[in-house]
Design a protein around this motif. Structure first.
Motif, PDB file in Angstrom:
ATOM      1  N   SER A  83      60.397  -7.146 -70.373  1.00 11.05           N
ATOM      2  CA  SER A  83      59.451  -6.477 -71.263  1.00 11.05           C
ATOM      3  C   SER A  83      60.196  -6.012 -72.504  1.00 11.05           C
ATOM      4  CB  SER A  83      58.770  -5.285 -70.562  1.00 11.05           C
ATOM      5  OG  SER A  83      59.731  -4.304 -70.211  1.00 11.05           O
ATOM      6  N   LYS A 102      58.132  -9.278 -78.263  1.00 12.95           N
ATOM      7  CA  LYS A 102      56.793  -9.676 -78.667  1.00 12.95           C
ATOM      8  C   LYS A 102      56.848 -11.034 -79.367  1.00 12.95           C
ATOM      9  CE  LYS A 102      57.439  -6.743 -82.744  1.00 12.95           C
ATOM     10  NZ  LYS A 102      56.987  -5.505 -83.436  1.00 12.95           N
ATOM     11  N   THR A 159      49.239 -18.150 -77.855  1.00 12.91           N
ATOM     12  CA  THR A 159      48.650 -17.581 -76.636  1.00 12.91           C
ATOM     13  C   THR A 159      49.179 -18.307 -75.404  1.00 12.91           C
ATOM     14  OG1 THR A 159      46.641 -16.995 -77.843  1.00 12.91           O
ATOM     15  CG2 THR A 159      46.487 -17.089 -75.451  1.00 12.91           C
ATOM     16  N   GLN A 190      52.655 -17.067 -74.642  1.00 13.03           N
ATOM     17  CA  GLN A 190      52.573 -15.754 -73.993  1.00 13.03           C
ATOM     18  C   GLN A 190      52.256 -15.914 -72.505  1.00 13.03           C
ATOM     19  OE1 GLN A 190      49.021 -13.435 -74.723  1.00 13.03           O
ATOM     20  NE2 GLN A 190      50.189 -11.503 -74.794  1.00 13.03           N
ATOM     21  N   ASP A 191      51.270 -16.769 -72.214  1.00 12.95           N
ATOM     22  CA  ASP A 191      50.898 -17.008 -70.820  1.00 12.95           C
ATOM     23  C   ASP A 191      52.055 -17.632 -70.052  1.00 12.95           C
ATOM     24  OD1 ASP A 191      49.048 -17.319 -68.550  1.00 12.95           O
ATOM     25  OD2 ASP A 191      49.142 -19.457 -69.032  1.00 12.95           O
ATOM     26  N   ASN A 206      54.707 -15.042 -69.162  1.00 11.17           N
ATOM     27  CA  ASN A 206      54.216 -14.137 -68.124  1.00 11.17           C
ATOM     28  C   ASN A 206      54.128 -14.844 -66.775  1.00 11.17           C
ATOM     29  OD1 ASN A 206      53.075 -11.838 -66.899  1.00 11.17           O
ATOM     30  ND2 ASN A 206      51.012 -12.575 -67.341  1.00 11.17           N
ATOM     31  N   ARG A 239      56.823 -10.238 -69.882  1.00  9.39           N
ATOM     32  CA  ARG A 239      55.610  -9.778 -70.543  1.00  9.39           C
ATOM     33  C   ARG A 239      55.888  -9.539 -72.027  1.00  9.39           C
ATOM     34  NH1 ARG A 239      51.447  -8.468 -67.336  1.00  9.39           N
ATOM     35  NH2 ARG A 239      51.827  -8.318 -65.083  1.00  9.39           N
ATOM     36  N   VAL A 240      55.124 -10.204 -72.868  1.00 12.34           N
ATOM     37  CA  VAL A 240      55.259 -10.016 -74.317  1.00 12.34           C
ATOM     38  C   VAL A 240      53.875  -9.794 -74.902  1.00 12.34           C
ATOM     39  CG1 VAL A 240      57.357 -11.410 -74.535  1.00 12.34           C
ATOM     40  CG2 VAL A 240      55.126 -12.506 -74.740  1.00 12.34           C
ATOM     41  N   GLU A 241      53.823  -9.019 -75.948  1.00 10.19           N
ATOM     42  CA  GLU A 241      52.584  -8.824 -76.676  1.00 10.19           C
ATOM     43  C   GLU A 241      52.576  -9.747 -77.898  1.00 10.19           C
ATOM     44  OE1 GLU A 241      50.140  -6.943 -75.586  1.00 10.19           O
ATOM     45  OE2 GLU A 241      51.391  -6.419 -73.842  1.00 10.19           O
ATOM     46  N   ILE A 242      51.368 -10.053 -78.389  1.00 14.35           N
ATOM     47  CA  ILE A 242      51.225 -10.855 -79.599  1.00 14.35           C
ATOM     48  C   ILE A 242      50.946  -9.920 -80.773  1.00 14.35           C
ATOM     49  CG2 ILE A 242      49.836 -12.602 -80.776  1.00 14.35           C
ATOM     50  CD1 ILE A 242      49.289 -13.867 -78.049  1.00 14.35           C
ATOM     51  N   GLU A 243      51.726 -10.090 -81.817  1.00 18.19           N
ATOM     52  CA  GLU A 243      51.517  -9.299 -83.027  1.00 18.19           C
ATOM     53  C   GLU A 243      51.169 -10.246 -84.173  1.00 18.19           C
ATOM     54  OE1 GLU A 243      54.287  -6.933 -86.173  1.00 18.19           O
ATOM     55  OE2 GLU A 243      54.449  -6.264 -84.072  1.00 18.19           O
ATOM     56  N   CYS A 288      61.934 -10.217 -80.892  1.00 21.26           N
ATOM     57  CA  CYS A 288      60.681 -10.965 -80.998  1.00 21.26           C
ATOM     58  C   CYS A 288      60.942 -12.464 -81.097  1.00 21.26           C
ATOM     59  CB  CYS A 288      59.875 -10.511 -82.211  1.00 21.26           C
ATOM     60  SG  CYS A 288      60.710 -10.771 -83.782  1.00 21.26           S
TER      61      CYS A 288
END
Length: 790
Positions: free
Chosen positions: A91, A94, A110, A113-114, A117, A123-127, A141
């Motif tokens: 974690s 991003k 996307t 990201q999937d 995970n 786990r990464v977030e999209i910015e 990032c």
């Protein structure tokens, strides 16, 4: 010590406990010799197949491929980063991209990201940011964008689909020449992590990779117009950016030629499926989200009259108006032809040249209408059916000379390639891998196209083929790699990489993806990583040695093209007596039985109706013709006088190929049966595919030898000699029964086996059980009865 020597030492050490005994479930009785030290008995491995692989029904794999998530858990907890490697934390990082990116790049972001995970536990977030001008100041990032988004990055990129990857301790940057390039760059990160089995990358990785092909397209393995989103996603991950859809049907649903012409090809087209334009529209829209371009045919019989030209122009105008975003049109002679269809075998030069000029005129009409709307639409004329034997190179070159300069010839890569077996000259009868290619005619056509400054696309199998078309992919990586390098050497601009064998994700399509951009790791490095991932650490030497043997085996196979021997031999009985009919017939009716059972009625043999006639070897029970000898001649293209027998040479090479496969399978089975339990199912699946290939070779030889012996027996008057012939036939039958039991086991554990969408399943567990009944009746009743006659 050689790789093979080291591999044998590993086998002996790894199997000491395995060979001491096993408590695996009982499997069918199989006649096997005692294993040499370090080998896995065939029956022992069959028990492992039963233990590890669940039962499957026909089409189960279809359902999984269309409905299962693209990504699955892949992280190996035993993998740790080494010096000089970057590991993504679970974690805190991003993915950064521009908010103004299109659906294509957003979809890829996307997906990545999937992937992180699901496959890697990261786990990464999209910015999404309005600008990436400050990308060099971003930390922790993964930055994804185009060279226009990322000033100063990607300066070495030259064209569409190119990408650059730059890894530093603070960030990972994926810079594409265009959004497709950025997408393929992200998918290459996934490929690197898949090989590493962890979210680990070289800490100083900096690579600019250039796409070697304008387009790579395929058919779907699943069936005509079967393109679920999951399949499209897999295609993009394996580096494809094109599909050939609506084969044999105009995309706008027009059936004028099919329903108005009485010419032979038109009668075949009449039986093809109707196309729903809405289905094409939906496919184009969905495929575009994955960066995949759609190619389609134009179906028309051009006869050279003003009326025919007007009809063709109207058809093309309607299609382009309805689908302005179709990337290109494949003008295949099986559906786009002049007057009378055929391969022009034996026709005069004057006739063929006239045909070529008129056909190329029709190509020019299509090009004119398409380019009037959009000059970027690709026109791909493909004169597949025209005689491709080596001696026809000048005529094939003539076709290139007649094409409009704004078209791109689509050439058949290997068909017609000459080869020699024991001094006899043969040529590839259809798509095959025993020869690398190109064919002599293709070599001449490429040279002519280059003189005209034309691009060249090729229909070139790259992972599956009609030579063993009922196997989903062919595990011959060293032979395939030679073809990849030769395509690159010839500068082929685009590829259609399968016909109706289509595409499924597998390790060969993974390897192929790496080779379609510059800067790929070495072949040994890639194969070693794949072997370790799929079979376990320490198994690389065994697996690579097996693949070398397999690749040597395919070079020996003399059976070329969509024949019984390489596609249905394991499903074809050994007929000793004329069997009972299994379907209705018209032998006494006013209906023409031949026409009804032939092209107009489904091409069915009423004695064995489980697949199309060309996939069934059936004897001449009048004993006038040796169909085994005819088969050997037809499958090789060898043309010799009637007194020269091709069959003995054909059988010799088939058996040599099988022996080479067995050398590899000893290693392959050992690697799989000693693989970690977490990898066992996948490893065993790989072996099952290779075993089914070998059984196909062995059954091919058995069927043809059995028929040759049957004819000898019918003519033999000496009872002692007849007894010797019967002894050999009995041995062949017993071996074929054992082999068919193993083929049945494989087919009930892998529903891909036997499927080839031109005719759905060529063999099924049901038909294999029916074959076993025929074999047992022949062994238990028919042969003893023949012995009793003396």
């Amino acid at each position: 010590m050689s790789d093979l020597g080291r591999a044998r030492r590993l086998i002996v050490a790894a199997l000491a406990l395995v060979l001491a005994g096993t408590t695996l479930p009982t499997v069918c009785s199989v006649c096997v010799a005692d294993p040499a030290p370090g080998e896995v008995r065939t029956d022992a491995f069959a028990r492992e197949v039963e233990r590890v692989l669940p039962l499957e029904n026909p089409y189960d794999y279809h359902r999984r491929l269309s409905g299962s998530p693209v990504h699955e858990a892949r992280r190996n907890p035993e993998i740790v980063p080494q010096a000089g490697e970057l590991v993504l934390p679970e974690s805190g990082w991003k993915i950064v991209s521009r908010a103004q990116s299109t659906v294509l790049l957003n979809n890829a972001v996307t997906d990545f990201q999937d992937y992180l995970n699901t496959s890697m536990g990261v786990r990464v977030e999209i910015e999404s940011r309005d600008t990436l001008l400050d990308w060099e100041g971003l930390t922790q990032c993964i930055v994804a964008g185009t060279r226009d988004d990322l000033p100063g990055c990607g300066t070495d990129l030259k064209g569409p689909k190119d990408y650059e990857i730059v890894v530093t301790p603070e960030r990972v940057v994926v810079c594409g020449f265009d959004e497709r390039g950025a997408m393929f760059g992200l998918y290459n990160l996934e490929a690197r992590m898949n090989l590493r089995e962890a979210p680990i990358l070289p800490a100083n990785l900096k690579t600019a990779r250039h796409s070697l092909y304008d387009t790579r397209m395929v058919h779907s393995w699943m069936g005509w117009m079967e393109w679920p989103d999951a399949l499209l996603a897999h295609l993009a991950h394996d580096g494809f950016d094109g599909i050939f859809a609506s084969c044999y049907a105009n995309p706008n649903g027009d059936r004028t030629t099919a329903e108005s012409s009485t010419e032979f090809m038109a009668r075949l087209l009449f039986m093809m499926r109707h196309q729903d334009p809405a289905r094409i529209r939906d496919l184009i829209d969905r495929a575009s989200r994955f960066g995949i371009k759609v190619y389609a045919p134009i179906i028309h019989q051009y006869v050279g009259t003003p009326e025919s030209e007007a009809q063709l122009r109207s058809l093309v105008q309607d299609v382009v108006r309805a689908f302005p975003d179709i990337q290109g049109y494949i003008l295949l002679t099986e559906g786009f032809w002049y007057k009378q269809w055929g391969g022009a075998h034996g026709a005069s030069a004057e006739y063929v040249q006239d045909w070529a000029r008129n056909w190329c005129r029709a190509v020019a009409i299509v090009a004119e209408e398409c380019h009037r709307v959009n000059p970027a639409i690709e026109i791909l004329p493909w004169e597949y059916n025209i005689d491709f034997r080596p001696q026809n190179a000048e005529m094939k070159r003539y076709f290139i000379q007649q094409l409009p300069g704004d078209s791109i010839p689509l050439l058949t890569w290997e068909n017609g390639k000459s080869f020699e077996i024991d001094g006899m000259q043969g040529y590839l009868r259809d798509y095959s891998l025993n020869q690398i290619g190109p064919a002599e005619v293709t070599d001449a056509q490429i040279a002519e196209a280059r003189q005209r400054n034309m691009k060249v696309y090729c229909k070139a199998d790259a992972f599956a083929s009609w030579q063993f078309g009922t196997i989903p992919y062919l595990p011959f990586p060293y032979q395939w790699y030679e073809r990849y390098k030769t395509l690159e050497k010839y500068g082929v601009n685009g590829t259609l990489e399968s016909w109706s064998s289509g595409y499924t994700p597998n390790f060969m399509t993974e390897l192929r993806a790496w080779t379609c951009w510059s800067g790929a790791p070495s072949l040994e490095e890639l194969l070693g990583a794949i072997a370790a991932r799929d079979f376990g650490s320490g198994k690389q030497e065994m697996v690579l040695a097996a693949w070398r043997h397999f690749s040597e085996a395919i070079r020996l196979v003399p059976d070329t093209g969509p024949n019984m021997g390489t596609n249905n031999a394991i499903g074809n009985p050994l007929f000793f007596q004329e069997p009972p009919l299994r379907t209705m017939t018209f032998t006494h009716s006013w209906t023409d039985h031949g026409k009804w059972m032939g092209y107009l009625g489904g091409q069915i043999n009423p004695y064995w109706p489980f697949t199309v006639t060309r996939m069934v070897f059936f004897p001449d029970f009048t004993n006038q013709t040796n169909n085994a000898e005819l088969y050997a001649r037809g499958a090789t293209g060898v043309e010799v006088d009637p007194q020269t027998k091709v069959l003995p040479v054909f059988l010799k090479y088939l058996r040599q190929a099988s022996d080479k496969m067995e050398e590899g399978l000893k290693l392959y089975r050992a690697a799989a049966i000693t693989s970690p339990e977490s990898k066992r199912q996948h490893a065993v699946h790989e072996v099952v595919v290779a075993e089914q290939l070998q059984r196909m070779m062995q059954s091919d030889a058995a069927i043809l030898e059995f028929e040759d012996l049957r004819l000898q027996l019918a003519a033999e008057q000496d009872s002692q000699k007849a007894g010797t012939l019967l002894d050999r036939m009995e041995t062949i039958l017993r071996e074929e029964i054992a082999r068919t039991e193993l083929s049945l086991l494989a087919a009930t554990r892998d529903s891909r086996l036997g499927f080839q969408f031109e005719q759905d399943y060529v063999y099924t567990p049901y038909s294999l059980r029916e074959k076993l009944e025929v074999l047992r009746e022949t062994l238990d009743k028919q042969l003893p009865a023949r012995r009793g006659r003396g």
